[in-house]
Design an enzyme around this catalytic site. Structure first.
Site, PDB file in Angstrom:
ATOM      1  N   PRO A 218      -6.140   2.858  -5.787  1.00 55.83           N
ATOM      2  CA  PRO A 218      -6.084   3.790  -4.658  1.00 55.83           C
ATOM      3  C   PRO A 218      -4.774   3.812  -3.873  1.00 55.83           C
ATOM      4  O   PRO A 218      -4.722   3.438  -2.699  1.00 55.83           O
ATOM      5  CB  PRO A 218      -7.250   3.331  -3.787  1.00 55.83           C
ATOM      6  CG  PRO A 218      -7.324   1.858  -4.022  1.00 55.83           C
ATOM      7  CD  PRO A 218      -6.963   1.683  -5.483  1.00 55.83           C
ATOM      8  N   CYS A 219      -3.730   4.325  -4.482  1.00 55.92           N
ATOM      9  CA  CYS A 219      -2.461   4.446  -3.765  1.00 55.92           C
ATOM     10  C   CYS A 219      -2.559   5.456  -2.625  1.00 55.92           C
ATOM     11  O   CYS A 219      -1.748   5.426  -1.696  1.00 55.92           O
ATOM     12  CB  CYS A 219      -1.320   4.778  -4.716  1.00 55.92           C
ATOM     13  SG  CYS A 219      -1.579   6.222  -5.726  1.00 55.92           S
ATOM     14  N   HIS A 220      -3.583   6.316  -2.637  1.00 55.13           N
ATOM     15  CA  HIS A 220      -3.774   7.244  -1.520  1.00 55.13           C
ATOM     16  C   HIS A 220      -4.140   6.514  -0.228  1.00 55.13           C
ATOM     17  O   HIS A 220      -4.004   7.071   0.852  1.00 55.13           O
ATOM     18  CB  HIS A 220      -4.851   8.293  -1.866  1.00 55.13           C
ATOM     19  CG  HIS A 220      -6.212   7.731  -2.105  1.00 55.13           C
ATOM     20  ND1 HIS A 220      -6.579   7.202  -3.326  1.00 55.13           N
ATOM     21  CD2 HIS A 220      -7.288   7.605  -1.298  1.00 55.13           C
ATOM     22  CE1 HIS A 220      -7.843   6.779  -3.249  1.00 55.13           C
ATOM     23  NE2 HIS A 220      -8.287   7.011  -2.029  1.00 55.13           N
TER      24      HIS A 220
END
Length: 164
Positions: free
Chosen positions: A130-132
């Protein structure tokens, strides 16, 4: 030459490309087409919705608001630093965020927030890794490979706090 198995799906975040190696999920990307090179190595692509069916199912549950954790094996490919960053991203709980600086400190490079940004940029498994959930200082969005509107959509879906 390695064969990667892929399928394409539609999602609220836009069209996605799912790809698996013989071992596990190797890519979940915003679909920009297939390249003859993946992670610096030549590859052959073979359409296989069967091999990516579980990924598709878990993504559908996530977008419907019924899944907070993914339980898929991953075959992450990158430099050791990038893999350390991606492992740290996997520790960020659903609905929470971290800053680039916090991730840099967590991976032992306190001044490396720009390098963390680059690792996020090269994250081959969007959404699941989850780089978001990584924000700039002041809870600002920063960048995102799928575009800032998609980053905001994912964070809103998870109920995370951020500044537009």
């Amino acid at each position: 030459m390695e064969t990667l198995f892929y399928s394409r799906i539609s999602s609220p975040a836009g069209p996605l490309l799912l790809a698996a190696s013989e071992k596990a999920l190797v890519a979940l990307e915003f679909d920009r087409g297939l390249s003859d090179i993946f992670a610096g190595q030549p590859v052959r692509w073979e359409a296989s919705p069967e091999r990516t069916a579980e990924v598709k199912s878990q993504l559908e549950e996530y977008f419907a608001g019924h899944r907070r954790e993914f339980t898929l094996p991953l075959d992450l490919r990158g430099t050791e630093f990038r893999k350390r960053c991606w492992q740290e991203l996997l520790r960020i709980p659903y609905g929470q965020t971290r800053t680039y600086a916090e991730i840099a400190r967590s991976v032992g490079s306190p001044a490396g927030f720009r390098a963390v940004g680059q690792a996020n940029h090269y994250n081959p498994v969007a959404i699941i890794v989850p780089c978001h959930r990584v924000l700039a200082s002041g809870k600002r969005l920063g960048g995102y490979g799928g575009g800032l509107p998609v980053k905001a959509l994912l964070l809103r879906l998870e109920g995370a706090e951020f500044r537009d």
